[in-house]
Design an enzyme around this catalytic site. Structure first.
Site, PDB file in Angstrom:
ATOM      1  N   SER A  98      32.593  -4.061   7.050  1.00 17.23           N
ATOM      2  CA  SER A  98      31.338  -4.682   7.648  1.00 17.23           C
ATOM      3  C   SER A  98      31.685  -5.855   8.482  1.00 17.23           C
ATOM      4  CB  SER A  98      30.268  -5.140   6.412  1.00 17.23           C
ATOM      5  OG  SER A  98      29.470  -6.016   6.775  1.00 17.23           O
TER       6      SER A  98
ATOM      7  N   GLU B  25      17.909   3.822  -2.104  1.00 17.69           N
ATOM      8  CA  GLU B  25      17.587   2.479  -2.698  1.00 17.69           C
ATOM      9  C   GLU B  25      16.874   2.516  -3.722  1.00 17.69           C
ATOM     10  OE1 GLU B  25      16.552  -0.107   0.188  1.00 17.69           O
ATOM     11  OE2 GLU B  25      15.954  -1.665  -0.622  1.00 17.69           O
TER      12      GLU B  25
ATOM     13  N   GLY C  29      13.549 -11.262   5.051  1.00 17.54           N
ATOM     14  CA  GLY C  29      12.663 -10.189   4.737  1.00 17.54           C
ATOM     15  C   GLY C  29      12.543  -9.369   5.732  1.00 17.54           C
TER      16      GLY C  29
ATOM     17  N   SER D  89      16.906  -5.461   6.220  1.00 24.09           N
ATOM     18  CA  SER D  89      18.157  -5.173   6.519  1.00 24.09           C
ATOM     19  C   SER D  89      18.797  -4.079   5.795  1.00 24.09           C
ATOM     20  CB  SER D  89      18.972  -6.473   6.445  1.00 24.09           C
ATOM     21  OG  SER D  89      18.768  -7.009   5.223  1.00 24.09           O
TER      22      SER D  89
ATOM     23  N   GLY E 121      18.067 -12.778   4.894  1.00 20.72           N
ATOM     24  CA  GLY E 121      17.100 -13.358   3.903  1.00 20.72           C
ATOM     25  C   GLY E 121      15.710 -13.317   4.541  1.00 20.72           C
TER      26      GLY E 121
ATOM     27  N   THR F 181       0.827  -1.312  -0.101  1.00 23.23           N
ATOM     28  CA  THR F 181       0.113  -0.011  -0.016  1.00 23.23           C
ATOM     29  C   THR F 181       0.940   1.209  -0.086  1.00 23.23           C
ATOM     30  OG1 THR F 181      -0.025  -0.334   2.373  1.00 23.23           O
ATOM     31  CG2 THR F 181      -2.146  -1.050   1.071  1.00 23.23           C
ATOM     32  N   ASP F 182       2.153   1.028   0.516  1.00 23.51           N
ATOM     33  CA  ASP F 182       2.869   2.297   0.705  1.00 23.51           C
ATOM     34  C   ASP F 182       3.225   3.220  -0.735  1.00 23.51           C
ATOM     35  OD1 ASP F 182       5.006   0.680  -0.350  1.00 23.51           O
ATOM     36  OD2 ASP F 182       6.301   0.904   1.347  1.00 23.51           O
TER      37      ASP F 182
ATOM     38  N   ASP G 125       9.715   0.746   5.025  1.00 20.91           N
ATOM     39  CA  ASP G 125      10.685  -0.071   5.707  1.00 20.91           C
ATOM     40  C   ASP G 125      11.545   1.182   6.382  1.00 20.91           C
ATOM     41  OD1 ASP G 125       9.639  -2.075   4.650  1.00 20.91           O
ATOM     42  OD2 ASP G 125      11.218  -2.296   3.045  1.00 20.91           O
TER      43      ASP G 125
HETATM   44  C1  GLA Z   1       9.074  -4.116   0.440  1.00 24.65           C
HETATM   45  C2  GLA Z   1       9.363  -2.434   0.226  1.00 24.65           C
HETATM   46  C3  GLA Z   1       8.160  -1.512   1.002  1.00 24.65           C
HETATM   47  C4  GLA Z   1       6.930  -2.395   0.810  1.00 24.65           C
HETATM   48  C5  GLA Z   1       6.707  -3.629   1.074  1.00 24.65           C
HETATM   49  C6  GLA Z   1       5.395  -4.188   0.496  1.00 24.65           C
HETATM   50  O1  GLA Z   1       9.289  -4.217   1.964  1.00 24.65           O
HETATM   51  O2  GLA Z   1      10.600  -2.193   0.503  1.00 24.65           O
HETATM   52  O3  GLA Z   1       8.475  -0.396   0.595  1.00 24.65           O
HETATM   53  O4  GLA Z   1       6.450  -1.800  -0.426  1.00 24.65           O
HETATM   54  O5  GLA Z   1       7.619  -4.478   0.189  1.00 24.65           O
HETATM   55  O6  GLA Z   1       4.410  -3.742   1.574  1.00 24.65           O
END
Ligand code: GLA
Length: 370
Positions: A64, A150, A114, A117, A112, A32-33, A162
């Site tokens: 790192s 990004e 999700g 990171s 990994g 939705t963002d 995020d």
């Molecule tokens: C990834 C993207 C976010 C968002 C989600 C789905 O995490 O980085 O901006 O779009 O997917 O909600």
């Protein structure tokens, strides 16, 4: 602190400042963002810690703790590859406002899974530089800078969720964010006093095509909004009328985005009313919509969600972009074992590699450590 010792070892002095920025899970409001809609993420207890000092020249030295070897020495921004693009992207956008820097980063976000990171890395570095050079950016400006790094430097067309979660979240709370106005409010997420937990189920699978599919979903939503004559799918108020004007994929994507925005608002309403035990149904509905209308789930995520609910979870859904990564489940403390057993045996039955379980406690957003 490990990152300070590594900094000292590599660069021969103490860092001028040290910052931490967390990863996130999203409670609800998926995809939705970038449709100018609503999201409700919270920060996780893992993140990226950045130790940094200014330099008089424009060289960037980067270390790192997760990438073995000597520090990278970059004399120009286009030398960045791999993980260093997230850091150099931030420096690149800051342009003349910063010079070179010595930077050491240390992350403990399960790889990994999700849990963002990359956003944590961008926000951690941007927050540290903001502090060091006294740039006066607000946490939201830091988040926007991370997102732009990004989008433009790494080439991933992500939304703002995020980075905003990493920069703005507060301990014990979720972040209700309007991705159009960028207005936000923290919402207490009091799980413990209701005997509840949010369990992260990391499928440990990440499908390669995820990046391409993400960009495709974005384009489909933009095309649907154009056909409907609205700036973004957020603006659809008459869903039935909109669906009559669309077909196929664009119809399904619109259905998801519009209903998901309503689910975010409904979930926020329940949390405000102190009815956290009741949010499970919305989590389940969100998952079905992401699976069937938005088509971003995966067999591993579907099995995790179904088995969690069968094992007694009050609700579960995939979280984040999809195509692998993690699901979350709302679970009563006395059902944790049965939920984990149910998912583990469902995975074994299908020959999937075993999932990993992580407890999610809403943590604090970016902050200075020293
Ligand atoms: C990834 C993207 C976010 C968002 C989600 C789905 O995490 O980085 O901006 O779009 O997917 O909600």
């Amino acid at each position: 602190m490990r990152v300070v010792e590594a900094f000292r070892g590599a660069f021969g002095a103490d860092p001028e400042t040290v910052w931490h920025a967390p990863g996130r899970v999203n409670l609800i409001g998926e995809h939705t963002d970038y449709n100018d809609g609503f999201v409700l993420p919270f920060a996780v207890p893992w993140g990226v810690t950045t130790a940094v000092s200014r330099r008089a020249d424009s060289t960037i030295r980067l270390l790192s703790l997760q990438a073995p070897g000597d520090p990278l020495t970059l004399t120009s921004h286009d030398q960045a590859t791999g993980w260093s693009r997230y850091v150099v992207g931030v420096l690149d956008l800051l342009g003349d406002r910063v010079r070179g820097a010595d930077i050491a980063v240390d992350g403990d976000i399960p790889q990994g899974a999700g849990l963002s990171s990359s956003a944590a890395l961008e926000v951690s570095v941007a927050s540290a530089l903001n502090d060091l050079y006294d740039l006066g950016m607000t946490p939201m400006e830091v988040a926007l800078l991370g997102q732009k790094a990004e989008n433009d430097f790494v080439g991933m067309p992500c939304g703002i969720m995020d980075q905003a979660a990493s920069a703005l979240c507060e301990e014990g709370k979720a972040l209700f964010l309007d991705c159009r106005s960028l207005g936000s409010r923290t919402i207490p997420l009091d799980l413990a006093s209701h005997g509840l937990r949010i369990l992260i189920i990391d499928t440990q699978v990440h499908h390669e095509h995820a990046g391409g599919e993400y960009a495709k979903r974005r384009a489909e939503c933009e095309s649907a909004a154009r056909k409907l004559g609205v700036p973004a799918l957020r603006d659809v108020t008459d869903l039935a009328g909109a669906l009559d004007l669309l077909q196929g994929v664009e119809r399904r994507r619109t259905m998801h985005v519009v209903t998901e925005n309503h689910r975010v608002e409904a979930l926020v309403g329940l949390l405000r009313a102190g009815a956290v035990t009741e949010i499970g149904a919305l989590l389940n509905a969100s998952h079905l919509s992401l699976r069937d209308q938005y088509e971003v789930s995966s067999p591993e995520l579907d099995v995790a969600v179904e088995a969690a609910v069968r094992g007694g979870a009050r609700g579960a859904r995939m979280t984040g972009g999809g195509f692998g990564g993690s699901a979350i489940a709302l679970v009563a403390e006395d059902r944790l074992r049965s939920v984990q057993d149910s998912v583990t045996s469902a995975y074994a039955e299908r020959g999937f590699q075993p999932p990993r379980f992580l407890p999610a406690t809403p943590a604090r957003g970016a902050h200075r450590l020293s």
